[in-house]
Scaffold this active site. Structure first.
Site, PDB file in Angstrom:
ATOM      1  CG  ASN A   9       0.260 -40.116 -39.759  1.00  0.00           C
ATOM      2  OD1 ASN A   9      -0.652 -40.098 -38.924  1.00  0.00           O
ATOM      3  ND2 ASN A   9       0.060 -39.917 -41.044  1.00  0.00           N
ATOM      4  CD1 TRP A  10       1.699 -43.659 -34.094  1.00  0.00           C
ATOM      5  CD2 TRP A  10       0.574 -43.105 -32.239  1.00  0.00           C
ATOM      6  NE1 TRP A  10       2.565 -43.721 -33.034  1.00  0.00           N
ATOM      7  CE2 TRP A  10       1.909 -43.383 -31.880  1.00  0.00           C
ATOM      8  CE3 TRP A  10      -0.323 -42.729 -31.226  1.00  0.00           C
ATOM      9  CZ2 TRP A  10       2.368 -43.293 -30.569  1.00  0.00           C
ATOM     10  CZ3 TRP A  10       0.118 -42.644 -29.920  1.00  0.00           C
ATOM     11  CH2 TRP A  10       1.451 -42.924 -29.595  1.00  0.00           C
ATOM     12  CE  LYS A  11      -0.647 -43.199 -42.457  1.00  0.00           C
ATOM     13  NZ  LYS A  11      -0.517 -43.789 -43.782  1.00  0.00           N
ATOM     14  CG  HIS A  94      -1.341 -37.945 -44.791  1.00  0.00           C
ATOM     15  ND1 HIS A  94      -1.907 -38.972 -45.511  1.00  0.00           N
ATOM     16  CD2 HIS A  94      -0.194 -38.424 -44.262  1.00  0.00           C
ATOM     17  CE1 HIS A  94      -1.123 -40.039 -45.413  1.00  0.00           C
ATOM     18  NE2 HIS A  94      -0.067 -39.727 -44.659  1.00  0.00           N
ATOM     19  CD  GLU A 166       3.778 -39.252 -45.952  1.00  0.00           C
ATOM     20  OE1 GLU A 166       4.311 -39.908 -45.063  1.00  0.00           O
ATOM     21  OE2 GLU A 166       2.551 -39.135 -46.069  1.00  0.00           O
ATOM     22  CB  SER A 214       7.112 -48.221 -47.399  1.00  0.00           C
ATOM     23  OG  SER A 214       5.829 -48.456 -47.936  1.00  0.00           O
TER      24      SER A 214
HETATM   25  P1  13P Z   1       3.564 -45.904 -44.208  1.00  0.00           P
HETATM   26  O1  13P Z   1       4.818 -45.649 -43.436  1.00  0.00           O
HETATM   27  O2  13P Z   1       2.654 -46.897 -43.573  1.00  0.00           O
HETATM   28  O3  13P Z   1       3.832 -46.154 -45.653  1.00  0.00           O
HETATM   29  O4  13P Z   1       2.728 -44.530 -44.173  1.00  0.00           O
HETATM   30  C1  13P Z   1       3.354 -43.369 -44.578  1.00  0.00           C
HETATM   31  C2  13P Z   1       2.491 -42.224 -44.200  1.00  0.00           C
HETATM   32  O5  13P Z   1       1.448 -42.035 -44.779  1.00  0.00           O
HETATM   33  C3  13P Z   1       2.940 -41.394 -43.085  1.00  0.00           C
HETATM   34  O6  13P Z   1       2.227 -40.210 -43.041  1.00  0.00           O
END
Ligand code: 13P
Length: 260
Positions: A9-11, A94, A166, A214
């Site tokens: 997930n590159w956000k 999300h 998550e 994480s």
């Molecule tokens: P991190 O891996 O940076 O904690 O993010 C998790 C996330 O939100 C994946 O969708």
């Protein structure tokens, strides 16, 4: 056989050029694995160019979000109908969308339904905040998030939904506490139990459940060894080609050990 699902997930990171560079580096380091499915979720803008660049034997694409309606006067939105030839999956619900963009349980349900209607498999994200956890509300909250999101689907449709647990408190940008495998297993079991009650044991068994929060190259193997954990949803570490390639490699080693 359920293939392990590793999702990047590159956000809201990486423009078209940066994304293309990252994919080239990943392509050099990640071989096609029979037992692993690697999915990249770039920004909407990058999906189209990336779809022309990726080696489809190695990578699949996911959207990070889309709108509930298929078309119409909804300025600024993109529909699952527009994405249907571009992506296999879409992340839906999300915690960043639930928290920052106030997506309700019903919004998430409608998006799940819209994705399925358009032949896109949802990667439904569920998880409690630190406060909800401290108040002992995790089970109820997960139950509500799961049952509402799936409520308009048939058992056959539910089989293809992926659910990612998550916990908000474990996401790197929300605090990044390291979740214990026992905490994760408890919630994954709970999710399968919720799905079993509603849609039957075989549907629940077919579904893939992921862990996210994480996840790094160091922690991934420990999470992937949890019984009932079928993959990982990776945020920050997915922006680093070495980390992400190592996570995929770690998944391969875990599968290999489990097969042996
Ligand atoms: P991190 O891996 O940076 O904690 O993010 C998790 C996330 O939100 C994946 O969708």
């Amino acid at each position: 056989m359920k293939r392990t699902l590793i999702v990047a997930n590159w956000k809201m990171h990486l423009n078209t050029h940066e994304a293309s560079l990252l994919v080239k580096r990943l392509n050099d380091r990640i071989p096609a694995h029979r037992t692993i499915e690697v999915v990249l979720a770039p920004s909407l803008l990058v999906l189209q160019p990336l779809s022309l660049e990726i080696d489809r034997r190695k990578f699949r694409l996911a959207a990070q979000n889309a709108y509930t309606k298929d078309a119409g006067a909804f300025t600024g939105e993109v529909s699952f109908t527009m994405l249907r030839d571009l992506v296999h999956y879409s992340i839906i619900g999300h915690s960043e969308r639930r928290i920052y963009f106030k997506e309700s349980l019903e919004d998430v349900r409608d998006k799940v339904q819209a994705a399925v209607r358009n032949g896109i498999a949802p990667i439904l994200c569920v998880g409690e905040t630190k406060q909800e956890r401290a108040a002992g509300e995790t089970s109820r909250l997960i139950h509500d998030q799961v049952t509402t999101a799936l409520s308009n689907l048939t058992p056959e449709e539910v089989e293809n939904v992926v659910i990612a647990y998550e916990p908000v408190w474990a996401i790197s940008t929300f605090g990044g506490e390291i979740a214990k495998p026992t905490d994760i297993k408890r919630v994954l079991d709970l999710i399968r139990h919720n799905v079993t009650e509603l849609y039957g044991a075989s549907t629940a068994e077919q579904m893939r459940l992921l862990y996210g929060g994480s996840v790094t190259a160091d922690t991934a193997p420990g999470y992937l060894e949890i019984e009932g954990c079928d993959g990982a949803l990776v945020g920050s570490a997915s922006l680093n080609y070495q980390q992400f390639a190592d996570i995929v490699e770690g998944a391969y080693r875990v599968n290999h050990r489990q097969e042996a």
